[in-house]
Scaffold this motif. Structure first.
Motif, mmCIF file in Angstrom:
data_model
loop_
_atom_site.group_PDB
_atom_site.id
_atom_site.type_symbol
_atom_site.label_atom_id
_atom_site.label_comp_id
_atom_site.label_asym_id
_atom_site.label_seq_id
_atom_site.Cartn_x
_atom_site.Cartn_y
_atom_site.Cartn_z
ATOM 1 N N SER A 33 0.879 -11.100 -4.850
ATOM 2 C CA SER A 33 1.913 -11.956 -5.461
ATOM 3 C C SER A 33 2.279 -11.456 -6.860
ATOM 4 O O SER A 33 3.414 -11.623 -7.300
ATOM 5 N N LYS A 34 1.316 -10.827 -7.540
ATOM 6 C CA LYS A 34 1.567 -10.358 -8.913
ATOM 7 C C LYS A 34 2.583 -9.216 -8.958
ATOM 8 O O LYS A 34 3.132 -8.919 -10.012
ATOM 9 N N THR A 35 2.831 -8.541 -7.832
ATOM 10 C CA THR A 35 3.818 -7.456 -7.823
ATOM 11 C C THR A 35 5.236 -8.020 -7.835
ATOM 12 O O THR A 35 6.181 -7.293 -8.134
ATOM 13 N N GLY A 36 5.384 -9.288 -7.457
ATOM 14 C CA GLY A 36 6.719 -9.900 -7.418
ATOM 15 C C GLY A 36 7.510 -9.524 -6.179
ATOM 16 O O GLY A 36 8.633 -9.984 -5.993
ATOM 17 N N ASN A 37 6.951 -8.688 -5.305
ATOM 18 C CA ASN A 37 7.652 -8.286 -4.078
ATOM 19 C C ASN A 37 7.486 -9.399 -3.039
ATOM 20 O O ASN A 37 6.362 -9.689 -2.620
ATOM 21 N N PRO A 38 8.595 -10.029 -2.607
ATOM 22 C CA PRO A 38 8.466 -11.134 -1.647
ATOM 23 C C PRO A 38 8.138 -10.664 -0.226
ATOM 24 O O PRO A 38 7.913 -11.498 0.657
ATOM 25 N N ASP A 39 8.129 -9.338 -0.020
ATOM 26 C CA ASP A 39 7.777 -8.789 1.302
ATOM 27 C C ASP A 39 6.437 -8.057 1.186
ATOM 28 O O ASP A 39 6.382 -6.879 0.811
ATOM 29 N N PRO A 40 5.321 -8.738 1.497
ATOM 30 C CA PRO A 40 4.004 -8.132 1.297
ATOM 31 C C PRO A 40 3.754 -6.895 2.159
ATOM 32 O O PRO A 40 3.068 -5.969 1.746
ATOM 33 N N MET A 41 4.354 -6.893 3.361
ATOM 34 C CA MET A 41 4.137 -5.737 4.241
ATOM 35 C C MET A 41 4.817 -4.500 3.638
ATOM 36 O O MET A 41 4.276 -3.400 3.701
ATOM 37 N N ASP A 42 5.972 -4.707 3.046
ATOM 38 C CA ASP A 42 6.677 -3.616 2.362
ATOM 39 C C ASP A 42 5.812 -3.105 1.205
ATOM 40 O O ASP A 42 5.665 -1.882 1.025
ATOM 41 N N GLN A 43 5.219 -4.020 0.453
ATOM 42 C CA GLN A 43 4.372 -3.614 -0.674
ATOM 43 C C GLN A 43 3.155 -2.835 -0.176
ATOM 44 O O GLN A 43 2.763 -1.815 -0.751
ATOM 45 N N LEU A 44 2.560 -3.305 0.915
ATOM 46 C CA LEU A 44 1.370 -2.611 1.455
ATOM 47 C C LEU A 44 1.741 -1.212 1.955
ATOM 48 O O LEU A 44 0.981 -0.256 1.785
ATOM 49 N N LYS A 45 2.933 -1.086 2.549
ATOM 50 C CA LYS A 45 3.380 0.250 3.005
ATOM 51 C C LYS A 45 3.613 1.171 1.807
ATOM 52 O O LYS A 45 3.318 2.365 1.862
ATOM 53 N N LYS A 46 4.155 0.587 0.730
ATOM 54 C CA LYS A 46 4.366 1.396 -0.483
ATOM 55 C C LYS A 46 3.026 1.882 -1.032
ATOM 56 O O LYS A 46 2.894 3.012 -1.496
ATOM 57 N N ILE A 47 2.024 1.014 -0.983
ATOM 58 C CA ILE A 47 0.679 1.408 -1.440
ATOM 59 C C ILE A 47 0.168 2.551 -0.559
ATOM 60 O O ILE A 47 -0.332 3.562 -1.061
ATOM 61 N N GLN A 48 0.334 2.405 0.747
ATOM 62 C CA GLN A 48 -0.132 3.464 1.663
ATOM 63 C C GLN A 48 0.547 4.795 1.369
ATOM 64 O O GLN A 48 -0.065 5.851 1.503
ATOM 65 N N SER A 49 1.795 4.725 0.940
ATOM 66 C CA SER A 49 2.548 5.971 0.718
ATOM 67 C C SER A 49 1.998 6.787 -0.461
ATOM 68 O O SER A 49 2.281 7.976 -0.561
ATOM 69 N N VAL A 50 1.237 6.151 -1.349
ATOM 70 C CA VAL A 50 0.678 6.913 -2.480
ATOM 71 C C VAL A 50 -0.829 7.159 -2.320
ATOM 72 O O VAL A 50 -1.489 7.652 -3.227
ATOM 73 N N MET A 51 -1.357 6.765 -1.158
ATOM 74 C CA MET A 51 -2.784 6.997 -0.889
ATOM 75 C C MET A 51 -2.952 8.151 0.097
ATOM 76 O O MET A 51 -2.069 8.374 0.919
ATOM 77 N N PRO A 52 -4.097 8.858 0.055
ATOM 78 C CA PRO A 52 -4.351 9.865 1.091
ATOM 79 C C PRO A 52 -4.395 9.187 2.468
ATOM 80 O O PRO A 52 -4.726 8.001 2.556
ATOM 81 N N LYS A 53 -4.082 9.925 3.509
ATOM 82 C CA LYS A 53 -3.993 9.357 4.863
ATOM 83 C C LYS A 53 -5.305 8.694 5.318
ATOM 84 O O LYS A 53 -5.287 7.704 6.040
#
Ligand code: G3P
Length: 226
Positions: A33-53
């Motif tokens: 919630s602190k990211t302000g992104n109302p789409d949590p799945m989108d935020q989680l995908k963004k996190i995955q995009s900057v992490m190693p596979k």
């Protein structure tokens, strides 16, 4: 000891990964919630995009009934992939959900762990990780570090492969205590992570070495010049 980043801010996660190869990221509904992104799945995908596979992502269900938790977990894994650990609070319904998820091969992280016995029951139900809230336990007048250690001792004595994932740290000392005891994993907020491993004292020492070297050998010189 695995070290995970307890945050959902992509910039901070990227910055930490640029300096050190962490083992993954943990989130909870408050952190997201602190990211302000109302789409949590989108935020989680963004996190995955900057992490190693192969890095782990831990994300939590919101439902409170067992069947709903299980449906939510299945959905999260279908969207985010199999390297997603589903955080399930250790309520009575949550323990049953962990049991069902484990039988389906979905990795569950028991969260909101405020005692040894709930953690043990979650290990018995098949959780991969148990997340005791160290600092929150301290704030309730209990000994958070000791609780995490007791959970570790009890699950290892029983032969479970489940690991403690120490969470809710407010200072480096609490984290170091986990490592010294052989706790399997910790998740730590970016500020505490930086103060643990990326401190300014080492940076200052380097500047002192350069100043002394240049005073003798010339400005901007390194070993490559000789
Ligand atoms: O994600 C669980 C835990 O790390 C929460 O930490 O700082 O809210 O007590 P905190």
């Amino acid at each position: 000891m695995l070290i995970l980043i307890d945050d959902a801010d992509v910039t901070k996660i990227k910055e930490l990964y640029a300096k050190y190869p962490y083992d993954g990221v943990t989130t909870n509904p408050t952190i997201l919630s602190k990211t302000g992104n109302p789409d949590p799945m989108d935020q989680l995908k963004k996190i995955q995009s900057v992490m190693p596979k192969d890095a782990m992502l831990h994300a939590q269900v919101l439902s409170t009934e067992t069947e709903d938790m299980v449906r939510e977990a299945r959905h999260m894994v279908s969207v985010l992939g199999e390297n997603t650990y589903i955080k399930v609070p250790v309520t009575a319904n949550g323990l049953k959900a962990i049991d069902i998820l484990a039988k389906e091969g979905i990795s569950a992280t028991a969260t909101a762990v405020y005692g040894v016995m709930p953690a043990f029951m979650a290990a018995k139900a098949g959780a991969k990780f148990l997340a005791p809230y160290v600092n929150r336990l301290d704030n309730l007048g209990y000994d958070g570090v000791q609780t995490a250690k007791d959970i570790h001792t009890m699950i290892k004595a029983s032969g479970y492969e489940t690991e403690v994932l120490g969470a809710s740290f407010k200072n480096s000392q609490q984290v170091l205590e986990m490592g010294k005891f052989g706790i399997g994993a910790v998740t730590v907020n970016p500020d505490t992570l930086k103060s643990l491993a990326l401190n300014q004292v080492a940076e200052k020492a380097v500047q002192d070495f350069i100043r002394d070297f240049e005073g003798c050998c010339g400005e901007g010189k390194t070993m490559l010049d000789f």
